[in-house]
Design a protein around this motif. Sequence first.
Motif, PDB file in Angstrom:
ATOM      1  N   TYR A 175      75.421  30.431  25.369  1.00 13.59           N
ATOM      2  CA  TYR A 175      74.093  29.828  25.319  1.00 13.59           C
ATOM      3  C   TYR A 175      73.029  30.860  25.713  1.00 13.59           C
ATOM      4  O   TYR A 175      73.204  31.616  26.676  1.00 13.59           O
ATOM      5  CB  TYR A 175      74.014  28.617  26.247  1.00 13.59           C
ATOM      6  N   HIS A 176      71.944  30.889  24.952  1.00 10.86           N
ATOM      7  CA  HIS A 176      70.910  31.885  25.183  1.00 10.86           C
ATOM      8  C   HIS A 176      69.579  31.391  24.634  1.00 10.86           C
ATOM      9  O   HIS A 176      69.501  30.395  23.909  1.00 10.86           O
ATOM     10  CB  HIS A 176      71.282  33.216  24.525  1.00 10.86           C
ATOM     11  N   LEU A 177      68.534  32.141  24.962  1.00 13.39           N
ATOM     12  CA  LEU A 177      67.197  31.906  24.433  1.00 13.39           C
ATOM     13  C   LEU A 177      66.845  33.058  23.508  1.00 13.39           C
ATOM     14  O   LEU A 177      66.840  34.224  23.914  1.00 13.39           O
ATOM     15  CB  LEU A 177      66.182  31.812  25.578  1.00 13.39           C
ATOM     16  N   LEU A 178      66.556  32.730  22.269  1.00 13.40           N
ATOM     17  CA  LEU A 178      66.149  33.701  21.265  1.00 13.40           C
ATOM     18  C   LEU A 178      64.663  33.510  20.971  1.00 13.40           C
ATOM     19  O   LEU A 178      64.212  32.396  20.738  1.00 13.40           O
ATOM     20  CB  LEU A 178      66.965  33.491  19.983  1.00 13.40           C
ATOM     21  N   THR A 179      63.914  34.617  20.989  1.00  7.41           N
ATOM     22  CA  THR A 179      62.487  34.578  20.671  1.00  7.41           C
ATOM     23  C   THR A 179      62.202  35.565  19.551  1.00  7.41           C
ATOM     24  O   THR A 179      62.632  36.717  19.614  1.00  7.41           O
ATOM     25  CB  THR A 179      61.625  34.966  21.895  1.00  7.41           C
ATOM     26  N   GLU A 239      51.826  34.555  27.787  1.00  8.63           N
ATOM     27  CA  GLU A 239      52.157  33.177  27.445  1.00  8.63           C
ATOM     28  C   GLU A 239      53.588  33.072  26.924  1.00  8.63           C
ATOM     29  O   GLU A 239      54.314  32.132  27.242  1.00  8.63           O
ATOM     30  CB  GLU A 239      51.169  32.655  26.403  1.00  8.63           C
ATOM     31  N   ARG A 240      53.997  34.048  26.115  1.00  8.45           N
ATOM     32  CA  ARG A 240      55.390  34.080  25.638  1.00  8.45           C
ATOM     33  C   ARG A 240      56.347  34.146  26.823  1.00  8.45           C
ATOM     34  O   ARG A 240      57.336  33.406  26.885  1.00  8.45           O
ATOM     35  CB  ARG A 240      55.614  35.285  24.726  1.00  8.45           C
ATOM     36  N   ALA A 241      56.051  35.030  27.768  1.00  8.07           N
ATOM     37  CA  ALA A 241      56.920  35.183  28.935  1.00  8.07           C
ATOM     38  C   ALA A 241      56.974  33.903  29.765  1.00  8.07           C
ATOM     39  O   ALA A 241      58.032  33.541  30.314  1.00  8.07           O
ATOM     40  CB  ALA A 241      56.446  36.348  29.794  1.00  8.07           C
ATOM     41  N   ALA A 242      55.842  33.193  29.853  1.00  8.98           N
ATOM     42  CA  ALA A 242      55.818  31.943  30.614  1.00  8.98           C
ATOM     43  C   ALA A 242      56.680  30.875  29.940  1.00  8.98           C
ATOM     44  O   ALA A 242      57.401  30.132  30.606  1.00  8.98           O
ATOM     45  CB  ALA A 242      54.377  31.456  30.765  1.00  8.98           C
ATOM     46  N   VAL A 243      56.612  30.779  28.603  1.00  4.58           N
ATOM     47  CA  VAL A 243      57.454  29.826  27.881  1.00  4.58           C
ATOM     48  C   VAL A 243      58.924  30.195  28.054  1.00  4.58           C
ATOM     49  O   VAL A 243      59.771  29.317  28.283  1.00  4.58           O
ATOM     50  CB  VAL A 243      57.073  29.785  26.388  1.00  4.58           C
ATOM     51  N   GLU A 244      59.240  31.467  27.956  1.00  5.98           N
ATOM     52  CA  GLU A 244      60.632  31.894  28.134  1.00  5.98           C
ATOM     53  C   GLU A 244      61.140  31.548  29.531  1.00  5.98           C
ATOM     54  O   GLU A 244      62.276  31.066  29.685  1.00  5.98           O
ATOM     55  CB  GLU A 244      60.738  33.401  27.878  1.00  5.98           C
ATOM     56  N   ALA A 245      60.314  31.772  30.553  1.00  2.98           N
ATOM     57  CA  ALA A 245      60.726  31.436  31.916  1.00  2.98           C
ATOM     58  C   ALA A 245      60.964  29.942  32.070  1.00  2.98           C
ATOM     59  O   ALA A 245      61.921  29.510  32.718  1.00  2.98           O
ATOM     60  CB  ALA A 245      59.662  31.925  32.914  1.00  2.98           C
ATOM     61  N   GLU A 246      60.083  29.134  31.469  1.00  7.59           N
ATOM     62  CA  GLU A 246      60.236  27.679  31.548  1.00  7.59           C
ATOM     63  C   GLU A 246      61.536  27.224  30.858  1.00  7.59           C
ATOM     64  O   GLU A 246      62.275  26.400  31.394  1.00  7.59           O
ATOM     65  CB  GLU A 246      59.024  27.008  30.900  1.00  7.59           C
TER      66      GLU A 246
END
Length: 253
Positions: A175-179, A239-246
Amino acid sequence: MTKKLQVLAVFAVLLGGCAKQSVKATSPIEPSEKTQPSVPMNGLELWLRSDLGVVASEGRISRWKDQSGHGRDGIMDSAPRQPALVASTLNSLPVVRFAGAQSLYLKAPVQPEAFTLFVVGKNNESEDTFSMILGPASNHPNNQLRWESGSEVLAVGTGNDLPVVRTHVGNTRAYHLLTARYDGRKLDIHMNGQLAGSHAFRTSGPWLLSQVGAYFSESYGKADLAEVRVYSQAIPADERAAVEAELKNRYGL
Protein backbone atom coordinates in the motif's frame (compact mmCIF):
# COMPACT_ATOMS: atom_id res chain seq x y z
CA MET A 1 -27.54 35.57 56.86
CA THR A 2 -24.34 35.60 58.85
CA LYS A 3 -21.02 36.60 57.24
CA LYS A 4 -19.82 32.97 57.45
CA LEU A 5 -22.91 31.69 55.61
CA GLN A 6 -22.51 34.38 52.96
CA VAL A 7 -18.91 33.25 52.29
CA LEU A 8 -20.02 29.60 52.01
CA ALA A 9 -22.79 30.55 49.57
CA VAL A 10 -20.37 32.45 47.32
CA PHE A 11 -17.93 29.54 47.43
CA ALA A 12 -20.70 27.13 46.37
CA VAL A 13 -21.64 29.34 43.42
CA LEU A 14 -18.01 29.48 42.29
CA LEU A 15 -17.69 25.70 42.51
CA GLY A 16 -20.85 25.25 40.44
CA GLY A 17 -19.52 27.58 37.72
CA CYS A 18 -16.23 25.71 37.55
CA ALA A 19 -18.06 22.40 37.25
CA LYS A 20 -20.14 23.72 34.34
CA GLN A 21 -17.03 24.99 32.57
CA SER A 22 -15.32 21.64 33.05
CA VAL A 23 -18.23 19.72 31.51
CA LYS A 24 -18.28 22.03 28.51
CA ALA A 25 -14.53 21.70 27.92
CA THR A 26 -14.61 17.92 27.91
CA SER A 27 -17.77 17.47 25.85
CA PRO A 28 -17.28 14.93 23.02
CA ILE A 29 -16.36 16.03 19.49
CA GLU A 30 -18.88 15.02 16.86
CA PRO A 31 -17.69 12.11 14.66
CA SER A 32 -17.86 14.26 11.53
CA GLU A 33 -15.39 16.70 13.06
CA LYS A 34 -12.89 13.93 13.73
CA THR A 35 -13.15 11.95 10.51
CA GLN A 36 -13.65 14.52 7.74
CA PRO A 37 -10.31 15.70 6.30
CA SER A 38 -9.74 19.29 5.25
CA VAL A 39 -9.61 18.86 1.47
CA PRO A 40 -8.62 21.62 -0.98
CA MET A 41 -11.63 21.95 -3.28
CA ASN A 42 -10.32 24.43 -5.85
CA GLY A 43 -9.87 22.49 -9.09
CA LEU A 44 -10.98 19.17 -7.60
CA GLU A 45 -12.60 17.27 -10.48
CA LEU A 46 -12.87 13.71 -9.14
CA TRP A 47 -12.80 12.38 -5.58
CA LEU A 48 -13.46 8.73 -4.83
CA ARG A 49 -13.21 7.43 -1.24
CA SER A 50 -13.68 3.80 -0.29
CA ASP A 51 -15.33 4.73 3.02
CA LEU A 52 -17.87 7.17 1.60
CA GLY A 53 -20.48 7.02 -1.15
CA VAL A 54 -20.00 3.36 -2.04
CA VAL A 55 -23.20 1.63 -3.19
CA ALA A 56 -22.76 -2.12 -2.79
CA SER A 57 -24.90 -5.25 -2.63
CA GLU A 58 -23.47 -8.46 -1.19
CA GLY A 59 -20.06 -6.85 -1.27
CA ARG A 60 -20.21 -5.90 -4.98
CA ILE A 61 -20.06 -2.23 -5.97
CA SER A 62 -22.48 -0.86 -8.55
CA ARG A 63 -21.71 2.81 -7.89
CA TRP A 64 -18.79 4.70 -6.36
CA LYS A 65 -20.04 8.23 -5.77
CA ASP A 66 -17.84 11.17 -6.70
CA GLN A 67 -17.36 13.47 -3.68
CA SER A 68 -16.05 16.42 -5.73
CA GLY A 69 -19.53 17.73 -6.52
CA HIS A 70 -19.16 17.13 -10.28
CA GLY A 71 -21.17 13.89 -10.37
CA ARG A 72 -18.46 11.75 -11.99
CA ASP A 73 -19.64 8.61 -10.21
CA GLY A 74 -18.00 5.32 -11.12
CA ILE A 75 -20.74 2.90 -12.23
CA MET A 76 -21.09 -0.72 -13.33
CA ASP A 77 -24.41 -2.50 -13.90
CA SER A 78 -23.03 -5.95 -14.77
CA ALA A 79 -22.55 -7.92 -11.53
CA PRO A 80 -19.54 -10.00 -12.73
CA ARG A 81 -17.79 -6.75 -13.68
CA GLN A 82 -18.35 -5.05 -10.33
CA PRO A 83 -15.37 -4.64 -7.98
CA ALA A 84 -15.60 -5.76 -4.37
CA LEU A 85 -15.80 -3.69 -1.20
CA VAL A 86 -13.40 -5.18 1.38
CA ALA A 87 -13.90 -3.88 4.91
CA SER A 88 -11.24 -2.98 7.51
CA THR A 89 -8.27 -3.52 5.23
CA LEU A 90 -6.08 -0.41 5.28
CA ASN A 91 -5.67 1.25 8.68
CA SER A 92 -9.13 -0.14 9.60
CA LEU A 93 -10.65 1.46 6.48
CA PRO A 94 -12.16 -0.40 3.51
CA VAL A 95 -10.70 -0.72 0.02
CA VAL A 96 -12.23 -1.26 -3.41
CA ARG A 97 -10.74 -4.43 -4.90
CA PHE A 98 -10.37 -5.10 -8.63
CA ALA A 99 -9.53 -8.76 -9.28
CA GLY A 100 -8.60 -8.69 -12.97
CA ALA A 101 -12.03 -8.53 -14.66
CA GLN A 102 -13.75 -5.56 -13.02
CA SER A 103 -14.02 -1.84 -13.73
CA LEU A 104 -16.13 1.25 -13.15
CA TYR A 105 -17.08 3.74 -15.87
CA LEU A 106 -17.06 7.39 -14.91
CA LYS A 107 -20.42 9.04 -15.65
CA ALA A 108 -18.44 11.88 -17.21
CA PRO A 109 -14.73 11.69 -18.04
CA VAL A 110 -12.20 13.76 -16.17
CA GLN A 111 -10.11 15.72 -18.68
CA PRO A 112 -7.51 18.05 -17.19
CA GLU A 113 -4.68 19.71 -19.10
CA ALA A 114 -2.50 20.59 -16.12
CA PHE A 115 -3.27 18.22 -13.25
CA THR A 116 -2.45 16.83 -9.84
CA LEU A 117 -3.55 13.28 -9.17
CA PHE A 118 -3.42 11.32 -5.89
CA VAL A 119 -3.95 7.57 -5.64
CA VAL A 120 -3.91 5.50 -2.43
CA GLY A 121 -3.78 1.78 -3.09
CA LYS A 122 -1.61 -1.08 -4.26
CA ASN A 123 -0.91 -3.25 -7.26
CA ASN A 124 -2.10 -6.85 -6.74
CA GLU A 125 -0.76 -8.17 -10.06
CA SER A 126 1.86 -10.82 -9.21
CA GLU A 127 3.14 -11.17 -12.77
CA ASP A 128 5.61 -8.72 -14.31
CA THR A 129 2.98 -7.03 -16.41
CA PHE A 130 0.73 -4.00 -16.00
CA SER A 131 -2.22 -3.29 -13.71
CA MET A 132 -4.65 -0.52 -14.63
CA ILE A 133 -5.53 2.39 -12.36
CA LEU A 134 -7.30 4.82 -14.72
CA GLY A 135 -7.88 4.31 -18.41
CA PRO A 136 -10.02 4.81 -21.51
CA ALA A 137 -13.52 3.60 -22.27
CA SER A 138 -15.93 3.67 -25.20
CA ASN A 139 -14.36 5.46 -28.18
CA HIS A 140 -12.26 7.81 -26.04
CA PRO A 141 -8.50 8.20 -26.64
CA ASN A 142 -6.11 5.61 -25.21
CA ASN A 143 -5.03 7.57 -22.15
CA GLN A 144 -3.78 5.56 -19.16
CA LEU A 145 -2.29 5.62 -15.70
CA ARG A 146 -1.11 2.18 -14.57
CA TRP A 147 1.32 0.21 -12.47
CA GLU A 148 3.98 -1.56 -14.48
CA SER A 149 6.03 -4.67 -13.59
CA GLY A 150 5.70 -4.30 -9.84
CA SER A 151 8.03 -1.31 -9.49
CA GLU A 152 7.08 1.32 -12.07
CA VAL A 153 4.26 3.70 -12.93
CA LEU A 154 3.37 4.37 -16.57
CA ALA A 155 1.41 7.31 -17.97
CA VAL A 156 0.45 7.80 -21.61
CA GLY A 157 -1.97 10.00 -23.56
CA THR A 158 -2.44 9.19 -27.23
CA GLY A 159 -5.22 11.75 -27.33
CA ASN A 160 -3.09 14.69 -26.15
CA ASP A 161 0.48 13.74 -27.12
CA LEU A 162 1.45 12.76 -23.59
CA PRO A 163 4.38 10.43 -24.36
CA VAL A 164 4.84 7.00 -22.81
CA VAL A 165 6.41 7.94 -19.46
CA ARG A 166 7.77 5.31 -17.09
CA THR A 167 8.89 6.12 -13.56
CA HIS A 168 10.62 3.71 -11.19
CA VAL A 169 8.86 4.18 -7.83
CA GLY A 170 9.78 1.04 -5.88
CA ASN A 171 7.44 -1.67 -4.63
CA THR A 172 3.91 -1.02 -5.90
CA ARG A 173 2.63 -4.27 -4.35
CA ALA A 174 2.56 -2.65 -0.91
CA TYR A 175 0.00 0.00 0.00
CA HIS A 176 1.31 3.42 -0.98
CA LEU A 177 0.44 6.95 -2.03
CA LEU A 178 1.14 7.83 -5.65
CA THR A 179 1.12 11.47 -6.78
CA ALA A 180 1.35 12.69 -10.38
CA ARG A 181 1.66 16.45 -10.96
CA TYR A 182 1.87 18.06 -14.42
CA ASP A 183 2.19 21.83 -14.89
CA GLY A 184 2.18 21.99 -18.70
CA ARG A 185 5.92 21.49 -18.98
CA LYS A 186 6.97 18.82 -16.48
CA LEU A 187 5.46 15.70 -14.94
CA ASP A 188 6.62 14.92 -11.39
CA ILE A 189 5.88 11.52 -9.85
CA HIS A 190 6.00 11.16 -6.06
CA MET A 191 5.87 7.94 -4.06
CA ASN A 192 4.70 8.37 -0.45
CA GLY A 193 5.58 12.06 -0.65
CA GLN A 194 9.08 11.54 -2.04
CA LEU A 195 10.02 12.59 -5.58
CA ALA A 196 10.59 9.47 -7.71
CA GLY A 197 11.08 11.07 -11.12
CA SER A 198 10.55 14.12 -13.35
CA HIS A 199 9.82 14.18 -17.09
CA ALA A 200 9.82 17.25 -19.33
CA PHE A 201 7.32 17.42 -22.22
CA ARG A 202 4.41 19.46 -23.56
CA THR A 203 0.96 18.09 -24.32
CA SER A 204 -1.54 19.29 -26.90
CA GLY A 205 -4.81 19.15 -25.00
CA PRO A 206 -6.66 17.47 -22.14
CA TRP A 207 -5.66 14.11 -20.66
CA LEU A 208 -9.05 12.39 -20.84
CA LEU A 209 -9.63 9.50 -18.41
CA SER A 210 -12.98 7.74 -18.28
CA GLN A 211 -12.66 4.40 -16.48
CA VAL A 212 -11.34 3.07 -13.17
CA GLY A 213 -9.51 -0.25 -13.23
CA ALA A 214 -9.51 -1.04 -16.94
CA TYR A 215 -8.19 -0.34 -20.43
CA PHE A 216 -11.35 -0.18 -22.55
CA SER A 217 -13.00 -3.58 -21.84
CA GLU A 218 -9.93 -5.60 -22.76
CA SER A 219 -7.31 -5.32 -20.02
CA TYR A 220 -7.99 -4.87 -16.34
CA GLY A 221 -6.27 -4.06 -13.09
CA LYS A 222 -5.62 -6.30 -10.15
CA ALA A 223 -5.56 -3.70 -7.44
CA ASP A 224 -6.85 -2.27 -4.20
CA LEU A 225 -7.91 1.38 -4.31
CA ALA A 226 -8.74 3.38 -1.19
CA GLU A 227 -8.83 6.90 -2.58
CA VAL A 228 -8.48 8.73 -5.90
CA ARG A 229 -8.36 12.52 -6.29
CA VAL A 230 -7.86 14.38 -9.56
CA TYR A 231 -7.31 18.16 -9.72
CA SER A 232 -7.39 20.17 -12.95
CA GLN A 233 -4.34 22.18 -11.94
CA ALA A 234 -0.78 21.67 -10.79
CA ILE A 235 -1.42 22.58 -7.16
CA PRO A 236 1.40 24.42 -5.34
CA ALA A 237 4.15 22.32 -3.77
CA ASP A 238 3.20 23.18 -0.19
CA GLU A 239 -0.43 22.27 -0.83
CA ARG A 240 0.58 19.01 -2.52
CA ALA A 241 2.75 18.14 0.47
CA ALA A 242 -0.10 18.93 2.87
CA VAL A 243 -2.50 16.62 0.98
CA GLU A 244 0.13 13.87 0.94
CA ALA A 245 0.68 14.22 4.69
CA GLU A 246 -3.07 14.06 5.33
CA LEU A 247 -3.50 10.94 3.17
CA LYS A 248 -0.47 9.18 4.65
CA ASN A 249 -1.79 9.85 8.15
CA ARG A 250 -5.34 8.82 7.29
CA TYR A 251 -4.30 5.48 5.79
CA GLY A 252 -1.35 4.76 8.07
CA LEU A 253 1.19 4.74 5.25
